[in-house]
Design a protein around this motif. Structure first.
Motif, PDB file in Angstrom:
ATOM      1  N   GLN A   1      -9.364   6.040   0.686  1.00 33.31           N
ATOM      2  CA  GLN A   1      -8.618   5.457   1.802  1.00 33.31           C
ATOM      3  C   GLN A   1      -7.839   4.226   1.364  1.00 33.31           C
ATOM      4  O   GLN A   1      -6.687   4.030   1.762  1.00 33.31           O
ATOM      5  CB  GLN A   1      -9.583   5.096   2.929  1.00 33.31           C
TER       6      GLN A   1
ATOM      7  N   GLU B   1      -5.586  -5.418   6.782  1.00 34.19           N
ATOM      8  CA  GLU B   1      -4.444  -4.540   6.576  1.00 34.19           C
ATOM      9  C   GLU B   1      -3.439  -4.761   7.695  1.00 34.19           C
ATOM     10  O   GLU B   1      -3.793  -4.796   8.872  1.00 34.19           O
ATOM     11  CB  GLU B   1      -4.877  -3.078   6.509  1.00 34.19           C
TER      12      GLU B   1
ATOM     13  N   LEU C   1       0.796  -1.224   0.000  1.00 35.80           N
ATOM     14  CA  LEU C   1       0.000   0.000   0.000  1.00 35.80           C
ATOM     15  C   LEU C   1       0.830   1.276   0.000  1.00 35.80           C
ATOM     16  O   LEU C   1       0.317   2.331  -0.338  1.00 35.80           O
ATOM     17  CB  LEU C   1      -0.937   0.000   1.228  1.00 35.80           C
ATOM     18  N   ASN C   2       2.089   1.230   0.407  1.00 41.03           N
ATOM     19  CA  ASN C   2       2.917   2.452   0.403  1.00 41.03           C
ATOM     20  C   ASN C   2       4.264   2.191  -0.268  1.00 41.03           C
ATOM     21  O   ASN C   2       5.315   2.208   0.385  1.00 41.03           O
ATOM     22  CB  ASN C   2       3.102   3.013   1.816  1.00 41.03           C
TER      23      ASN C   2
ATOM     24  N   ARG D   1       3.285  -0.954   4.700  1.00 44.86           N
ATOM     25  CA  ARG D   1       1.871  -1.293   4.898  1.00 44.86           C
ATOM     26  C   ARG D   1       1.420  -2.224   3.781  1.00 44.86           C
ATOM     27  O   ARG D   1       1.715  -1.989   2.607  1.00 44.86           O
ATOM     28  CB  ARG D   1       1.013  -0.036   4.929  1.00 44.86           C
TER      29      ARG D   1
ATOM     30  N   ARG E   1      -4.933   5.331  -0.851  1.00 44.60           N
ATOM     31  CA  ARG E   1      -4.106   6.370  -0.237  1.00 44.60           C
ATOM     32  C   ARG E   1      -4.026   7.608  -1.128  1.00 44.60           C
ATOM     33  O   ARG E   1      -2.980   8.192  -1.336  1.00 44.60           O
ATOM     34  CB  ARG E   1      -2.693   5.855   0.051  1.00 44.60           C
TER      35      ARG E   1
ATOM     36  N   SER F   1     -11.154  10.671  -1.356  1.00 42.19           N
ATOM     37  CA  SER F   1     -11.812  10.199  -0.143  1.00 42.19           C
ATOM     38  C   SER F   1     -13.317  10.431  -0.250  1.00 42.19           C
ATOM     39  O   SER F   1     -13.779  11.450  -0.755  1.00 42.19           O
ATOM     40  CB  SER F   1     -11.252  10.922   1.082  1.00 42.19           C
TER      41      SER F   1
ATOM     42  N   TYR G   1      -2.119   7.549   7.126  1.00 40.67           N
ATOM     43  CA  TYR G   1      -1.763   6.519   6.153  1.00 40.67           C
ATOM     44  C   TYR G   1      -0.269   6.194   6.125  1.00 40.67           C
ATOM     45  O   TYR G   1       0.154   5.355   5.343  1.00 40.67           O
ATOM     46  CB  TYR G   1      -2.195   6.950   4.750  1.00 40.67           C
ATOM     47  N   GLY G   2       0.543   6.850   6.945  1.00 43.33           N
ATOM     48  CA  GLY G   2       1.972   6.565   6.904  1.00 43.33           C
ATOM     49  C   GLY G   2       2.756   7.671   7.583  1.00 43.33           C
ATOM     50  O   GLY G   2       2.196   8.534   8.270  1.00 43.33           O
TER      51      GLY G   2
ATOM     52  N   GLY H   1       0.193  12.315   0.556  1.00 45.95           N
ATOM     53  CA  GLY H   1      -0.159  10.904   0.650  1.00 45.95           C
ATOM     54  C   GLY H   1      -0.293  10.390   2.061  1.00 45.95           C
ATOM     55  O   GLY H   1      -0.799   9.287   2.273  1.00 45.95           O
ATOM     56  N   LEU H   2       0.168  11.161   3.062  1.00 47.07           N
ATOM     57  CA  LEU H   2       0.037  10.725   4.447  1.00 47.07           C
ATOM     58  C   LEU H   2      -1.370  10.937   4.976  1.00 47.07           C
ATOM     59  O   LEU H   2      -1.743  10.328   5.977  1.00 47.07           O
ATOM     60  CB  LEU H   2       1.027  11.483   5.343  1.00 47.07           C
ATOM     61  N   GLY H   3      -2.178  11.774   4.305  1.00 42.31           N
ATOM     62  CA  GLY H   3      -3.503  12.092   4.817  1.00 42.31           C
ATOM     63  C   GLY H   3      -3.432  13.120   5.927  1.00 42.31           C
ATOM     64  O   GLY H   3      -2.366  13.567   6.341  1.00 42.31           O
TER      65      GLY H   3
END
Length: 386
Positions: free
Chosen positions: A224, A105, A58-59, A75, A227, A232, A313-314, A293-295
């Motif tokens: 979500q 996840e 995912l990342n 992730r 990412r 969203s 998200y990271g 991208g971290l949200g």
């Protein structure tokens, strides 16, 4: 369960298994006596069945070059019904899985404990049946500076921070200037492709396709799951007819073959879509560059002289060098330009804070001012955009 063949070959025997058995299930293998009147032979075994674990990464943009003591979190989404199996780590690298019970996840947190600069190692998963799945490699990085230089740099940084603090206290109390207005960044994803094989991929402006692992029958939020913050609220669900659009945010527009789509419509396999953002300021936030991208929300976490910028998200890790570092410039995030920090001994000192950006201590909600040390964790509040 029974023997598939009457004889063992090469010290092993194939089994015929009916139904579904979990890996590790204990079984008792029985054979008739070797000699007349002897005792039956029984061997207690544990089955090694099942398929190799399948993981959706995912990342993939995570920084996997780690200096001694640095950490990265990878992730994944566990696909299918296979178990994770056993984590096999090379020397110099430690790691642990983080996941919620029953969740699909998972996160793998890796730490460089003894890798030298340039050393490249590959962790792996050993599945229940002995299947080997290699994970993305990790490379050792160099220390930020030799210890004598780091000490000298820390002293210079402390003197510079003290000078900034004195200037801040002596600054005339003039009326503060209005907070700068930032333009929202253009969306990176311009379309979707729902393939004939019922896979979903994101399409960028240059035509690059990025696959997204999606569940087979349950609803999911594409923003979500992929990412991608500006998607969203866009929800889909796969069923026997295709991909059903469950929810369309009011500021997104989706078109298929020139026709605008609405909630409840079903996309047949083999459909390509275009996505447009109806309003320029989709997220109502200034540009965050590669931090987008971290949200949101974002937090700052000080770990020695390493600064972590963390989101839902990271996270990104920034190893501070001697002197003052502009966090926005270092992380290519225009919204944080002017947010400056400096290492001070074993801690991080806040040197400057731009207008409109607020830092609050997570423990008690108190505002942080230039000239103070960063706590273990602080909330980052960005200026609002009309």
């Amino acid at each position: 369960m029974a023997l598939a063949e009457a004889q063992a070959r090469g010290g092993s025997a194939r089994l015929r298994v009916e139904g579904r058995l979990l890996s590790g299930t204990p079984v008792l293998l029985c054979a008739p006596p070797a000699t007349p009147g002897g005792l039956p032979r029984r061997v207690l075994l544990r089955l090694k069945v099942g398929s190799a674990p399948r993981l959706g990464w995912l990342n993939p943009g995570a920084d996997r070059t780690l200096a001694p003591g640095e950490t990265v979190t990878l992730r994944y989404r566990l696909e299918g019904d296979a178990d994770l199996g056993t984590l096999r780590l090379p020397a110099g690298l430690t790691g642990e899985w983080q996941h919620l019970p029953g969740g699909r996840e998972v996160a793998l947190r890796l730490t460089n404990t003894a890798l030298v600069d340039g050393q490249r190692v590959t962790p792996a998963l050993v599945g229940p049946a002995g299947h080997l799945l290699r994970l993305p490699p990790v490379t050792g990085g160099a220390l930020s500076a030799p210890r004598p230089l780091a000490l000298l740099g820390a002293l210079l940084g402390l003197l510079a921070a003290a000078l900034l603090f004195v200037l801040f206290l002596r600054r005339p109390r003039a009326r503060s200037a209005p907070a700068p207005v930032f333009a929202a960044p253009p969306p990176q994803v311009r379309g979707l492709r729902y393939g004939e094989d019922r896979t979903l991929a994101l399409l960028s402006a240059d035509g690059t396709a990025t696959p997204v692992p999606i569940p087979l029958g349950s609803p999911f939020d594409l923003g979500q799951l992929a990412r991608v913050p500006h998607l969203s609220g866009l929800r889909f669900q796969q069923d026997r007819l295709g991909l059903r659009l469950l929810r369309l945010p009011p500021d997104l527009e989706i078109h298929a073959e020139g026709r605008s789509l609405g909630e409840g419509e079903v996309l047949a396999p083999g459909t390509s879509l275009s996505i447009a953002v109806a309003r320029a300021a989709r997220a109502g936030q200034p540009p965050l560059g590669q931090l987008a991208g971290l949200g949101l929300p974002l937090r700052l976490r000080a770990d020695g002289v390493t600064l972590h910028v963390c989101g839902p998200y990271g996270e990104h890790a920034l190893t501070l060098r001697p002197g003052i570092t502009d966090v926005g410039a270092a992380l290519q995030a225009p919204a944080l330009r002017g947010l400056s920090v400096t290492p001070s001994g074993p801690r991080v000192l806040l040197a400057a804070l731009p207008e409109g950006v607020t830092l609050r201590r997570v423990a008690d909600g108190a505002d942080l001012r230039p000239g103070t040390y960063l706590p273990a964790e602080a909330e980052l509040h960005l200026p609002a955009v009309d």
